[in-house]
Write a protein that holds these residues in place. Structure first.
Motif, short mmCIF file in Angstrom:
data_model
loop_
_atom_site.label_atom_id
_atom_site.label_comp_id
_atom_site.label_asym_id
_atom_site.label_seq_id
_atom_site.Cartn_x
_atom_site.Cartn_y
_atom_site.Cartn_z
N SER A 153 11.01 37.79 51.90
CA SER A 153 10.66 38.92 51.65
C SER A 153 10.18 39.45 52.98
N PHE B 134 18.17 44.70 45.94
CA PHE B 134 16.95 44.17 45.78
C PHE B 134 15.93 45.06 46.29
N ALA C 250 19.52 34.81 49.66
CA ALA C 250 18.81 34.05 49.18
C ALA C 250 19.26 33.06 48.21
N TYR C 251 20.50 33.33 47.71
CA TYR C 251 20.97 32.53 46.45
C TYR C 251 22.26 31.78 47.10
#
Ligand SMILES: Cc1ncc(COP(=O)(O)O)c(C=O)c1O
Length: 338
Positions: free
Chosen positions: A66, A90, A166-167
């Motif tokens: 973030s 997001f 992020a994934y």
């Protein structure tokens, strides 16, 4: 319900808990935490450099990814200039754009995923930053490497593409693509990754960005000097080396996602194919279902802030946790049993 533990399936964390080696490293590092942390995170960046095959100068550490997203907006976008992202992107992208006093254009999604053609068309002379999440949260949509590469080739040099991965550790071998190789080729590409998901360290707040050194230097210039704590640096370096934990997490997620998807279908609910560690399911009266699940001790995410009031996002848990969620969901849909 009273003595059943609360089940947290709202924030896409790793249900396996912290890797033991990371926990131990963090505990040991606590002893040295009367001193400031290493501001450059030399050890962790060296470990990442070796693992990713990029120079340490190409890596910037963030308090979670973030922070990389918000630093990027501050570093690349002047007030009034434009940020582009996708509908159902997001939530931090909008916050980052706002913090930078940017104009934010949200491009309509296609099939709940990024419409890269429309996003390319939205990039004008004033556009400085484009957020692309792959896989995307909360929809779970996935863009193939070929599509992404074609997009990168079309984006003009004055706009930075922030590819939010992020994934990425949850992608199947067939879905994987070489974004580190792309970093070497595109001076306007920044890839963001995190230790919060597959590495099981969400509470320690460690993420990183990878880009060419000149781009990364612009983020480093704004990065708070001591943004990663000593225990977090140590835990992340230890987690990075735990391949067994990674392999187990991937397998558990792959099977758990299937368990949830099949369970939702058996309940007559539509869900979206997901490449992440969560599944988006159309619950109809999502607020009512969410409240019922909460009464049963299970927390999932509502998606009203994303403009998806009929949907819930359920993080993949351990097999018995997924089964509990599905039982509770059945009860929520048939209130007589609730
Ligand atoms: C797409 C996406 N990017 C980035 C993040 C940020 O995670 P963190 O700040 O914990 O690294 C998340 C967290 O949910 C996410 O879903």
């Amino acid at each position: 319900m009273s003595d059943t533990p609360t089940l947290q399936l709202a924030a896409n964390e790793n249900p396996s808990g912290m890797p033991p080696a990371a926990r131990e490293a963090a505990a040991q590092a606590l002893a040295g935490s009367d001193r400031y942390p290493d501001p450059a995170g030399v050890r962790l960046r060296a470990a990442l450099s070796a693992r990713l095959g990029v120079h340490a100068e190409a890596i910037v550490l963030g308090s979670g990814s973030s922070e990389i997203l918000t630093l990027a907006a501050h570093a690349f976008v002047a007030p009034g200039e434009k940020v582009v992202s996708s509908q159902y992107g997001f939530i931090v992208y909008a916050q980052a754009a706002k913090l930078a006093h940017a104009r934010h254009e949200v491009v309509a999604a296609r099939d709940f995923g990024h419409d890269l053609g429309a996003m390319r068309a939205a990039i004008d002379a004033d556009t400085r930053l484009v957020f692309v999440a792959n896989p995307n949260n909360p929809t779970g949509s996935f863009l193939g490497g070929g599509e992404l590469l074609a997009f990168l080739e079309q984006v003009p040099a004055h706009a930075v593409v922030l590819l939010d991965e992020a994934y990425t550790e949850y992608l199947t071998p067939a879905q994987r693509y070489d974004s580190m190789g792309w970093v070497r080729r595109f001076p306007n590409l920044l890839v963001a990754r995190t230790f919060s998901k597959a590495y099981g360290l969400a509470g320690l707040r460690v993420g990183y960005g990878v880009g060419q050194p000149a781009l990364v230097a612009r983020l480093n210039a704004l990065r708070p000097r001591f943004n990663i704590t000593t225990p977090a640096l140590a835990a992340a370096a230890a987690a990075l080396g735990d391949d067994e934990y990674q392999a187990r997490s991937f397998a558990l997620n792959f099977e758990g996602r299937e368990q949830l998807t099949q369970g939702f279908a058996a309940l007559g609910l539509r869900s979206l194919p997901s490449a992440g560690n969560f599944v988006m399911v159309e619950a109809g009266d999502a607020a009512g279902v969410h409240a019922s699940l909460a009464r049963q001790g299970i927390h999932v995410a509502t998606l009203e802030p994303y403009g998806l009031p009929r949907w819930l996002r359920v993080s993949v848990g351990l097999p018995e946790q997924n089964a509990r969620l599905l039982r509770a969901l059945a009860a929520a849909l048939h209130p007589a049993n609730d």
